[in-house]
Each structure stands twice: as C-alpha cells, then as structure tokens.
Design an enzyme around this catalytic site. Structure first.
Site, mmCIF file in Angstrom:
data_model
loop_
_atom_site.group_PDB
_atom_site.id
_atom_site.type_symbol
_atom_site.label_atom_id
_atom_site.label_comp_id
_atom_site.label_asym_id
_atom_site.label_seq_id
_atom_site.Cartn_x
_atom_site.Cartn_y
_atom_site.Cartn_z
ATOM 1 N N GLU A 60 0.816 -1.216 0.000
ATOM 2 C CA GLU A 60 0.000 0.000 0.000
ATOM 3 C C GLU A 60 0.852 1.270 0.000
ATOM 4 O O GLU A 60 0.526 2.246 -0.666
ATOM 5 C CB GLU A 60 -0.969 -0.001 1.184
ATOM 6 N N HIS A 130 -11.988 -5.612 7.894
ATOM 7 C CA HIS A 130 -12.738 -5.425 6.649
ATOM 8 C C HIS A 130 -13.981 -4.595 6.941
ATOM 9 O O HIS A 130 -15.006 -4.742 6.289
ATOM 10 C CB HIS A 130 -13.125 -6.776 6.029
#
Lengths: 325, 405
Positions: A60, A130
C-alpha cells in the site's frame, strides 16, 4: 435512465474519466485484468490497455507513493486501496506527502490529480480488518479532501468530480451498499460539487447529519420518528474535508436540535468536529445537547457486529431523546 | 503463475547471500591517474571544468553556510561535503530535463544545473523570494525549471514517487528518466522496497542512486544492514545494479551514463550504490566526535573527491593553481554577497500561511486567517513578522527593500 448499483456507477465513472483523458490511470491490488475484488474496475484494462489499468505488487505504501509520483508528473492516477482498513501502511505517504505536496513546494509541484479509492464500513461480517471507517484520521490532515457517497447516483457524480478536482481526494466507498444500493444513474457525464452538503429531506423539528452508508440508517430512523409526528431534516455531508458547516448551521437555526451519526468509534470521530462547530455557531438556537450516535470505542467486532453498529433504532432513540429533552 | 526458474535439489542446501560479491567500479586513482585497464573517460575539457566548478561551488557554499549557522544567522544546515563527486557526477551524466528527486544532501545537483546562490539563500533564510514561501526548513530546495523536485524531510518517501514519476515519463514517451538519491540509512525504510519492486515490475525508467556514506546520523552501516551494502538487494528484484567508487568522479559519471541508457532505451530501473564517506557532521545539530574517530575521518579526508579530480584536471593541463585560487575567491565573495542580500529580505506575507494548502483557499481557511489578522492587530509587537503585513509602519526592514516586496 439506466439502473445501476453502486459498483456499476463507480465503474461507469472510471470508464468515462479514462475515455475522456488519457492521463487517467487506474491501479491497485487485483485491479487489472480481474477488475478488482469488488469488480469496480471491470473491463477497464480491456478497454484502455495494461499501461493504464494494472495490478500493483501488494504494497500500500508503494501504491500511494507511486501514485504521488505520477500525479506530480502530471498524470491523473486513481489508486485503489483494497480495503480502507489497509490504508494505514500508506498513511505516511498520504499525510506527509500527498497532503503537503503543493504547500511545501510553494506550488512549484502538486499531486492534485490524485484520487485514492477505498471501500470502507461495516455490516458485512468483516470483523476488525474489513469493516473500519477511518475517515477521521484523514479529516485531521489539511491538504486532503475526503469524500463519501451514499448511493449510485452520488457515487458517479462525486467520483468524477474527485478525479478532476485540482486537489488530492480520498474517496471512501460504502462497500455494504456496493450491490445493495441501486438507483437510476444517467449514462452521460455529470459531476456533483465537492465541499457541499446536501439536504436530502426537509423538516422542522430536528436535524440529522451523516454520510455514506449511514444515510440509509438515518432514513429508516426518520421514517419511524415521522410516524410519531416528529419532522426531521436530513443532511448528507458528502464531503468531510473541507466540510460544509454552513448548510448544517442553516438547518439548526430552524430546528434547534442535532443528531450526528457515524459507524466509526465515538472518541475522535468526525461527529465531534461537527458537534463542536455547530454548538459554537448556533449556541443560542440549540434547544437540546448535540447527540452523537456512533460505534463504540472498541475495535470493530465480528460476532457482535449488529450490537456494535449505530443502527436505525439507536438513531431513532437519539431523535426521541433530543426532542424530549 | 510464477516466473521462477530453478533446478531441483533433493537434500536441503541453503544459500547465505555472501556469494553475491558485488565489485566496485573505479577509474581514477587518488593520485589523479587512470587505473590500468580503465577505458579513457568520456568527459571533455569543458564538461570536466563545469563539473569541477560545481564541486568547488558546493564546497564553498557548504563551508560558508555552516559558519553562518554557527554564528546564529541560520537555523539549520546540512553539508554535502565528501559526496560532491557522487552527486554531481551522476547529475552531469543526465539530460538536464531528467527529473531529480533527492533526499537532502544533494545541493550539488542544483549547483550543477545552475541554481544561483541567491536562490539557495532565499530558501535558507525563508524570505519572501523563497520559491517554497518560507514554509520548510533550510536545505529543502525545489526548482521546477531545473526539474528538481522539492525536498521533504520524511526519509525514502521520494523513492516510490520517483518510480511513479518515471512511469509517467515512459507513458509520455519523451525519452526522459528520473533519478532519485537517498542514503544507505533511508534504504532501510519500507518505501525503498516498495519502490524497487514496483519499478522492476512496471519497468519504469528510474535510476535509484544510493549514497552509501557509512553513517545514518550516528548509526554505522554494520548496524544498518548485515548484507554487503545495499547493492545486492537489486538482484532480488531482478534489477540492473552497479557499485561505484563514489569519490571517483569519472567512475560515477560513466556508470550513471550507462544507467541512463538502460533506463531510457530499455525502460528498466537501475540501482547504483556509490561508496563514499560523509566527511561532515550529519547536520548542524550533530557532533560526530561522539560516535566516530578522528583517525577514520582523516583517512577519508585524504580520499577527498575534489582533490582527486583536481589532480586529474591538473595532469591534463585543464586546470591550474591560479585558476583554483581565483575561482575560490570569486565564489566566496559571491556567496557572502548573496547571503547579505537574502538576510535583508522580509519574510513571506502572512497570507502565505493559508495559500497552497489547497489549489484555492477554502472559506474555512480564509476565516481562520481573518481571525488571526484581527488578533495580530491587537498584539502586533508579539508577532513582528506577521504584523509587517498589517501595517507597513511596523516593518523591521528598511524602506529600500519595500519596493521589491
């Protein structure tokens, strides 16, 4: 007018942006041929080639660092972070680099072309990693814009505006609504303004403020309250940074009561900013304390998700508490 | 799907990494003669003199500004001393329109590309003429016209950015590349790994130029990595790599020329590790006597890259003692004059606090600025730099400078 779900609306916006400007690039983990784990980038590689829509290595900080470089070169990168929960490895690139690029260089260089898309929010049994709503980490960072759409029509118009905006934008997509929310979406190009809240329903007794997936929750709570004769005004902030305090203040001058709600934890959440700003601006008009209906100050739970979430019943109770104060 | 090609083995066999001995490319001896077997250098007289001049100018600038910091005229400074050949040799091998994304010890690149002493000083003193509008600490230079990306303090963040910038250059098809400089300490950051891997996978025309100068502040390389320097890591990314004597101007220049060719003609990233030594302190806030020996420093002073180049130039009859003396005196005078001009310049206007945060000043920011101005009007003596823009009478700068502000 065609009906689209939220994913189709996002895919459509990316398609329009890429066809209109060859400098627009889409990339991230699994974004290329596969079209993304949620399929937001479906068929873009087929249409625009591997050079403009591609998979990145799983890193990322690299995705956002690479995107910062591309944007400073004059490209228009739309980088995807697979889940907002995994944006934190890129926090340094976003906060120290993206946000400060134009200011620190005296406007010699900028990364205004950059848009970072990330699915956020709970309600999908996603557990700790999540489900998060990390918007408040970024609203504390001058130089960024933070945008959250609530439905397919908003998603397309706001994403096109974000891609073309002269400032870097973090675009959080409510993944619970990716397929659940459908609606009419114009096929042609259109934009919705950044930095402007929208009054989605007018009312006179109380103001409700939220964004993203929480707007659906607010609507349910409001339907319950209105059955009891409480007239609710509903405001979708849409952009959290820079945010539109004017529209909320205007509403409060009329209603005198405010409930702010978000999924993220209470302490340090963006509702705190809204509440403090509005009590400062509307002190003499307030008839009840500003109430916040949010997630608990805990990590996001798996099994007890339903209990944790600030659902319509909790919002409904807050409306009653405020009105009965 | 995997691209790995391997032979199979049937008993466990481990590789330890020390098999990858990376040689050091050198051309010039410390006496200024070519090593036996070295090819003739590609630099002609004019190119060599331009490089040498930039090296001297960088040294003079550094010496003078460190002194200015010691006198309290400047808040902070960092020298390039000992690494002039690495930085300037690499820059001279590039096209002037190639992008440079540096760490902070690469002012030599800017000197070589023609950044004037006045431009340096305006940044160092954060005055109204500073391109960065006085927002960043000294030595955080940037120049759009010279293709030198504005420096930022967070280490290694520019490395993946360089990969992205280079990828954009490839798509633009203009035959440009990007070079990014960083120290061997910064190479321990995650952004280094992210950058090299992404550049290799996406074939970006970028040169990763590591200045391995032995120390990251007080940390010696033996505490930075266990491997044979930074260079072997490139092999794990399947990337072209070369190690070069960073105090050897000819070797650095030649290696970077070749790296640029690989990057631009083949769209392949290249890693260069330049072995050098940080002759000065880390910064004006650091005293290296606490962590390294005088003897070690003296040994490296004898390997001074400027001295080595000077001997080579003199042996070619391209440089003389008289020219050296004249140049040094002229540069010292120019630096001093530029410093005096910059010191007298007023600070940037108060409004620059809120500009460039976004492309347009937001209404909320405008309101914060208005509130601040109202406050300063009440307490102007407490905020002299800001107050001068509310009321010219309060200016601490003499009237002559007002006209140019």
């Amino acid at each position: 007018m065609p009906t689209m779900n939220l994913l189709q609306a996002i895919n459509n916006a990316l398609d329009i942006a890429m066809s209109e400007d060859e400098k627009v690039l889409c990339f991230g983990e699994d974004v290329g041929g596969f079209g993304g784990v949620f399929r937001a980038t479906s068929h873009l590689q087929e249409r625009y080639g591997r050079a403009r829509c591609f998979n990145t290595p799983l890193v990322e900080q690299g995705i956002v660092g690479f995107a910062n470089g591309l944007a400073s070169q004059g490209s228009v990168p739309v980088a995807e972070i697979q889940f907002a929960d995994y944006i934190f490895p890129a926090f340094d690139q976003i906060v120290n680099e993206t946000a400060k690029f134009r200011h620190r260089s005296g406007d010699l260089f900028n990364v205004g072309g950059l848009t970072i898309r990330a699915p956020y929010g709970g309600g999908i049994s996603g557990g700790l990693y999540h489900s998060q709503s990390p918007e408040a980490y970024f609203t504390h960072t001058p130089g960024l814009k933070v945008v959250v759409p609530r439905n397919p029509y908003e998603a397309k118009g706001l994403l096109l505006a974000a891609i073309r905006d002269p400032d870097p934008v973090i675009f959080f997509e409510p993944k619970r609504l990716y397929r659940a929310a459908t609606g009419e979406v114009p096929e042609e190009d259109y934009q919705l303004p950044l930095g402007e809240a929208e009054v989605t329903k007018e009312g006179s007794d109380i103001t409700l403020v939220g964004w993203g997936a929480q707007m659906e929750v607010i609507d349910k709570a409001v339907a319950m309250a209105e059955k009891e004769g409480i007239s609710c005004e509903v405001i979708d902030l849409r952009t959290l940074l820079p945010w539109d305090a004017e529209t909320v203040a205007e509403s409060l001058f009329k209603t005198g009561r405010l409930v702010v709600t978000h999924e993220a934890p209470l302490t340090g959440g963006f509702a705190g900013e809204v509440a403090a700003t509005l009590q400062e601006r509307c002190f003499l008009y307030l008839e009840a304390p500003v109430l916040r209906v949010t997630g608990l100050d805990t990590p996001f739970p798996l099994t007890l998700e339903k209990e944790y979430l600030p659902d319509h019943l909790k919002v409904y109770e807050a409306i009653r508490d405020s009105v009965n104060y | 799907m995997t691209m790995t090609t391997t032979r199979d083995i049937y008993v466990p066999e481990f590789l330890a990494g020390d098999e990858f001995g990376i040689p050091t490319f050198r051309m010039l001896t410390q006496e200024g003669t070519l090593f036996e077997g070295a090819e003739p250098p590609s630099l002609d007289r004019d190119a060599a003199r331009a490089i040498y001049r930039a090296m001297i100018a960088t040294r003079v600038l550094d010496e003078r500004m460190l002194a200015a910091q010691r006198q309290g005229r400047l808040s902070f400074y960092m020298q390039c001393t000992g690494e002039e050949a690495a930085v300037i040799g690499a820059t001279a091998a590039l096209d002037d329109a190639d992008m440079i994304m540096a760490q902070y010890r690469e002012q030599g690149s800017l000197v070589y590309r023609g950044f004037g002493f006045d431009e340096f000083m305006n940044q160092l003193f954060g005055n109204e003429l500073d391109y960065g509008k006085g927002r960043q600490m000294p030595i955080h230079y940037g120049s759009r016209k010279l293709h030198y990306m504005t420096i930022s303090s967070p280490l290694a963040t520019q490395i993946p950015q360089a990969a992205g910038y280079a990828y954009g250059q490839k798509l633009a098809g203009e035959g440009r590349c990007t070079i990014t400089f960083f120290g061997e300490g910064a190479a321990s950051e995650g952004d280094f790994h992210a950058a090299l891997n992404m550049a290799a996978v996406h074939e970006a025309p970028v040169i990763f130029f590591c200045r391995n100068n032995g120390y990251a502040i007080s940390t010696p390389t033996v505490e930075q990595f266990a491997a044979d320097g930074v260079a072997p890591r490139a092999l794990g990314y399947r990337m072209h790599v070369i190690r070069v004597d960073g105090n050897d101007i000819l070797a650095v220049h030649r290696a970077t020329q070749e790296a640029r060719r690989i990057a631009v003609e083949h769209n392949k990233p290249v890693l260069i590790e330049a072995m050098t030594y940080r002759l000065a302190a880390h910064s004006s806030s650091d005293d290296p006597s606490g962590y390294r020996s005088r003897k070690e420093e003296e040994a490296w002073q004898e390997k001074d890259p400027i001295l080595r180049m000077q001997r080579w130039m003199t042996a070619q009859d391209w440089w003389s003692d008289d020219e050296e003396k004249t140049l040094q005196e002229q540069l010292r005078r120019e630096v001093l004059e530029a410093m005096k001009r910059a010191e007298k310049r007023p600070p940037p206007s108060l409004d620059t606090l809120v500009t460039d945060v976004y492309a347009e000043v937001t209404p909320a920011l405008q309101q914060q600025l208005d509130t601040l101005k109202a406050h300063i009007r009440r307490y102007p003596e407490a905020y002299p730099k800001g107050a001068r823009f509310l009321d010219p009478e309060l200016s601490r700068v003499d009237a002559n400078d007002e006209g140019e502000s």
